[in-house]
Motif scaffolding. Sequence first.
Motif, PDB file in Angstrom:
ATOM      1  N   ASP A 131      28.016  46.751  -4.940  1.00  0.00           N
ATOM      2  CA  ASP A 131      28.951  45.711  -4.472  1.00  0.00           C
ATOM      3  C   ASP A 131      30.171  46.355  -3.806  1.00  0.00           C
ATOM      4  O   ASP A 131      30.648  45.895  -2.761  1.00  0.00           O
ATOM      5  CB  ASP A 131      29.402  44.827  -5.638  1.00  0.00           C
ATOM      6  N   THR A 161      29.083  47.675  -0.456  1.00  0.00           N
ATOM      7  CA  THR A 161      28.932  46.547   0.481  1.00  0.00           C
ATOM      8  C   THR A 161      30.309  46.062   0.925  1.00  0.00           C
ATOM      9  O   THR A 161      30.544  45.814   2.120  1.00  0.00           O
ATOM     10  CB  THR A 161      28.147  45.397  -0.175  1.00  0.00           C
ATOM     11  N   ALA A 162      31.247  45.918  -0.017  1.00  0.00           N
ATOM     12  CA  ALA A 162      32.604  45.463   0.310  1.00  0.00           C
ATOM     13  C   ALA A 162      33.288  46.473   1.219  1.00  0.00           C
ATOM     14  O   ALA A 162      33.963  46.096   2.190  1.00  0.00           O
ATOM     15  CB  ALA A 162      33.410  45.263  -0.965  1.00  0.00           C
ATOM     16  N   GLU A 210      31.819  48.608   3.289  1.00  0.00           N
ATOM     17  CA  GLU A 210      31.184  48.517   4.600  1.00  0.00           C
ATOM     18  C   GLU A 210      31.682  47.286   5.353  1.00  0.00           C
ATOM     19  O   GLU A 210      31.936  47.330   6.568  1.00  0.00           O
ATOM     20  CB  GLU A 210      29.656  48.473   4.456  1.00  0.00           C
ATOM     21  N   THR A 211      31.835  46.163   4.632  1.00  0.00           N
ATOM     22  CA  THR A 211      32.354  44.928   5.252  1.00  0.00           C
ATOM     23  C   THR A 211      33.776  45.154   5.758  1.00  0.00           C
ATOM     24  O   THR A 211      34.115  44.781   6.889  1.00  0.00           O
ATOM     25  CB  THR A 211      32.336  43.759   4.243  1.00  0.00           C
ATOM     26  N   LEU A 212      34.621  45.772   4.925  1.00  0.00           N
ATOM     27  CA  LEU A 212      36.010  46.052   5.326  1.00  0.00           C
ATOM     28  C   LEU A 212      36.055  46.998   6.522  1.00  0.00           C
ATOM     29  O   LEU A 212      36.847  46.810   7.449  1.00  0.00           O
ATOM     30  CB  LEU A 212      36.794  46.647   4.160  1.00  0.00           C
ATOM     31  N   GLN A 213      35.193  48.012   6.498  1.00  0.00           N
ATOM     32  CA  GLN A 213      35.165  48.955   7.614  1.00  0.00           C
ATOM     33  C   GLN A 213      34.725  48.244   8.897  1.00  0.00           C
ATOM     34  O   GLN A 213      35.266  48.492   9.971  1.00  0.00           O
ATOM     35  CB  GLN A 213      34.235  50.131   7.301  1.00  0.00           C
ATOM     36  N   GLY A 214      33.753  47.360   8.788  1.00  0.00           N
ATOM     37  CA  GLY A 214      33.294  46.591   9.947  1.00  0.00           C
ATOM     38  C   GLY A 214      34.406  45.695  10.489  1.00  0.00           C
ATOM     39  O   GLY A 214      34.627  45.608  11.702  1.00  0.00           O
ATOM     40  N   GLU A 215      35.107  45.019   9.548  1.00  0.00           N
ATOM     41  CA  GLU A 215      36.218  44.156   9.970  1.00  0.00           C
ATOM     42  C   GLU A 215      37.331  44.982  10.616  1.00  0.00           C
ATOM     43  O   GLU A 215      37.921  44.577  11.622  1.00  0.00           O
ATOM     44  CB  GLU A 215      36.765  43.379   8.773  1.00  0.00           C
ATOM     45  N   ASN A 238      36.226  45.930  14.039  1.00  0.00           N
ATOM     46  CA  ASN A 238      36.348  44.773  14.933  1.00  0.00           C
ATOM     47  C   ASN A 238      37.805  44.549  15.331  1.00  0.00           C
ATOM     48  O   ASN A 238      38.119  44.282  16.492  1.00  0.00           O
ATOM     49  CB  ASN A 238      35.790  43.502  14.282  1.00  0.00           C
TER      50      ASN A 238
END
Length: 161
Positions: free
Chosen positions: A19, A22-23, A25-30, A33
């Motif tokens: 988790d 995943t969090a 990776e999500t933060l890095q993606g955001e 962006n």
Amino acid sequence: ALQDRIKEMETTLATMDSDKLTALETLQGEQLNRETEIKEHYEEQIENLKQVQIAAEREVHDLREKMESLESREQQLVDQMKKKMEEETTALQDRIKELEFQNELEVQKRKEKDNRLDGIRTVMENKLTSTISQLKNDQLNTESELMEFYDEKLEEAREKQ
């Protein structure tokens, strides 16, 4: 039972790690962006500034051409005024010479007329002096207005930049 509990804890930790990953990776993606959006925004702003600079440079160039045109026109007017002054001066000098010649022929018979002709000559010279002064003042005013116009346009171009 203890081993089951340990396996359950390991599964929970693995799930938590998953988790977190995943969090992350999500933060890095955001973040990526957001960085991309910021970069695109600044690139757009830079392009807009370049366009404004190009437009300002064109306007300065156009103003310089207009100023050169005005200076050329001013020089033409000055040349025309000088030519007209020279023609008027020549005409006045010719007229004065003619009057002087007539005056010399009639000196003894017409002393009164001689005095009147001297008065006319003085008036003509005063008019010529006045005309010359007025033309010089007009030229100075024209140059001053031209410089004011150029300064205003240059200031407007600077403000647009």
